[in-house]
Scaffold this active site. Structure first.
Site, PDB file in Angstrom:
ATOM      1  N   ARG A 157       0.855  -1.185   0.000  1.00  0.00           N
ATOM      2  CA  ARG A 157       0.000   0.000   0.000  1.00  0.00           C
ATOM      3  C   ARG A 157       0.894   1.239   0.000  1.00  0.00           C
ATOM      4  NH1 ARG A 157      -2.442  -3.311   4.135  1.00  0.00           N
ATOM      5  NH2 ARG A 157      -4.577  -3.967   3.583  1.00  0.00           N
ATOM      6  N   LYS A 181      -2.519  -2.115   7.850  1.00  0.00           N
ATOM      7  CA  LYS A 181      -3.694  -1.569   8.526  1.00  0.00           C
ATOM      8  C   LYS A 181      -3.873  -2.240   9.883  1.00  0.00           C
ATOM      9  CE  LYS A 181      -6.417  -0.059   4.547  1.00  0.00           C
ATOM     10  NZ  LYS A 181      -7.709  -0.194   3.822  1.00  0.00           N
ATOM     11  N   HIS A 250      -2.042   2.522  -6.139  1.00  0.00           N
ATOM     12  CA  HIS A 250      -2.967   1.398  -6.046  1.00  0.00           C
ATOM     13  C   HIS A 250      -3.002   0.583  -7.334  1.00  0.00           C
ATOM     14  CE1 HIS A 250      -4.727   1.006  -2.181  1.00  0.00           C
ATOM     15  NE2 HIS A 250      -5.816   0.422  -2.635  1.00  0.00           N
ATOM     16  N   ARG A 253      -0.400  -1.994  -6.839  1.00  0.00           N
ATOM     17  CA  ARG A 253      -0.860  -3.007  -5.878  1.00  0.00           C
ATOM     18  C   ARG A 253      -1.910  -3.926  -6.517  1.00  0.00           C
ATOM     19  NH1 ARG A 253      -1.576  -4.349  -0.321  1.00  0.00           N
ATOM     20  NH2 ARG A 253      -3.752  -4.545   0.336  1.00  0.00           N
ATOM     21  N   HIS A 276      -4.986  -8.606   3.675  1.00  0.00           N
ATOM     22  CA  HIS A 276      -6.433  -8.471   3.845  1.00  0.00           C
ATOM     23  C   HIS A 276      -6.897  -9.312   5.028  1.00  0.00           C
ATOM     24  CE1 HIS A 276      -7.099  -7.342  -0.667  1.00  0.00           C
ATOM     25  NE2 HIS A 276      -6.758  -6.300   0.078  1.00  0.00           N
ATOM     26  N   TYR A 285     -10.348  -9.928  -6.980  1.00  0.00           N
ATOM     27  CA  TYR A 285      -9.345 -10.250  -7.992  1.00  0.00           C
ATOM     28  C   TYR A 285      -9.685 -11.540  -8.741  1.00  0.00           C
ATOM     29  CZ  TYR A 285      -6.827  -6.541  -5.731  1.00  0.00           C
ATOM     30  OH  TYR A 285      -6.488  -5.319  -5.221  1.00  0.00           O
TER      31      TYR A 285
END
Length: 321
Positions: A157, A181, A250, A253, A276, A285
């Site tokens: 990210r 995150k 992004h 990514r 994730h 995806y």
């Protein structure tokens, strides 16, 4: 604001529209562009009403307006565009109510259908190879190439890249430790091209930073690069080297995730690499991967030709079956 589209409408429909647009322009001081947008949306509704012999605004019911929304959806309008049409209709009927030309607002409790979540855009493998194989001309471009190689190599990210410190890179082991995150750390592999780019950048970094600066990627003044600077440099790189789409963090990514899934088919592994928490986030995806497979199928299978039929024949009637 052109009045010509309203010429074919009955006066009972066209005159309130003209009064509404004058109200927006003079009393509300809306711009010409905004007024044109309202006029275009309300005229489209009026034309639809005429096709159904509805010749007065008072006659448009909530039920009829729902049918109109369904028509817009069948015509291919996205949920956001339909929401704009409904907003224009609500605003128009507020004006009609004020002018005593309607007794209620049929658009008040109607909501537009939700748009499907847009699929992330990805770059073509060959285009990325071309962009990343471009030779840097100065120390800052050496830094830029290193950043972009690392983002694409490890699926970072923007915040993860900007927050990287020098001690998070293990050149010998080919690994990078990132803080994602929720302050969750993950250890990621670094590809050989990204490792080579890191080795090229580190001597230049050493000449820029002062004592105590931990950041891996720094500016010409030796300070940690901001998110905005990274975005601007990536966009600049794409323009200089002829990218056919705007480059942004992004995109790298998303391209990493899509290309990894395309090659491996291992959704769980891609989930771990991306950091994730929920695999449902990664599943977007799989749709991208299926689109790629569907294109290959359509182009390769002799009896595919999906979406190209005209009656009982196809555009390609060659006998090679």
């Amino acid at each position: 604001m052109s009045d010509s589209p309203a010429a074919s409408l009955p006066d009972a429909l066209s005159e309130p529209i003209a009064a509404f647009i004058r109200h927006l322009a003079s009393e509300k001081r809306h711009s010409l562009r905004t007024c044109d947008s309202y006029q275009r949306d309300v005229l489209r509704l009026a034309a639809w009403m005429c096709e159904r012999n509805l010749d007065r605004w008072q006659g448009l019911t909530n039920h009829e307006l729902r049918r109109y929304v369904a028509t817009l959806s069948r015509d291919g309008l996205a949920g956001r565009s339909i929401a704009r049409h409904l907003s224009a209709t609500r605003r128009f009927y507020q004006f009609l109510l004020r002018e005593k030309l309607a007794s209620d607002n049929p658009a008040l409790d109607i909501r537009a259908p939700k748009s499907g979540r847009p699929l992330p855009k990805v770059a073509d493998v060959d285009q990325l190879n071309h962009l990343l194989d471009s030779q840097p001309d100065d120390p800052l471009e050496i830094r830029d190439l290193c950043m972009f190689e690392l983002m694409y190599s490890s699926g970072l990210r923007l915040a993860e890249l900007a927050g990287l410190d020098l001690d998070r890179i293990d050149l010998k082991g080919g690994e990078v430790r990132v803080l994602g995150k929720g302050s969750k750390e993950r250890l990621l592999p670094v590809g050989s091209r990204a490792l080579a780019a890191l080795r090229a950048w580190l001597p230049h970094r050493a000449s820029l930073v002062g004592d105590g600066e931990p950041a891996l990627f720094v500016s010409q003044r030796g300070q940690r690069l901001s998110h905005r600077s990274i975005q601007a440099r990536l966009n600049r790189w794409g323009i200089i080297h002829g990218a056919d789409q705007r480059l942004h963090p992004h995109l790298l990514r998303h391209s990493f995730a899509s290309h990894m899934l395309e090659s491996s088919g291992d959704l769980r592994a891609v989930q771990e690499l991306l950091g994730h928490a929920d695999i449902a986030t990664t599943q977007v995806y799989t749709h991208l991967d299926f689109q790629h497979l569907a294109r290959v199928y359509d182009q390769s299978h002799p009896r595919a030709r999906r979406g190209r039929y005209h009656g009982n024949t196809t555009e390609d009637d060659s006998p090679g079956r």
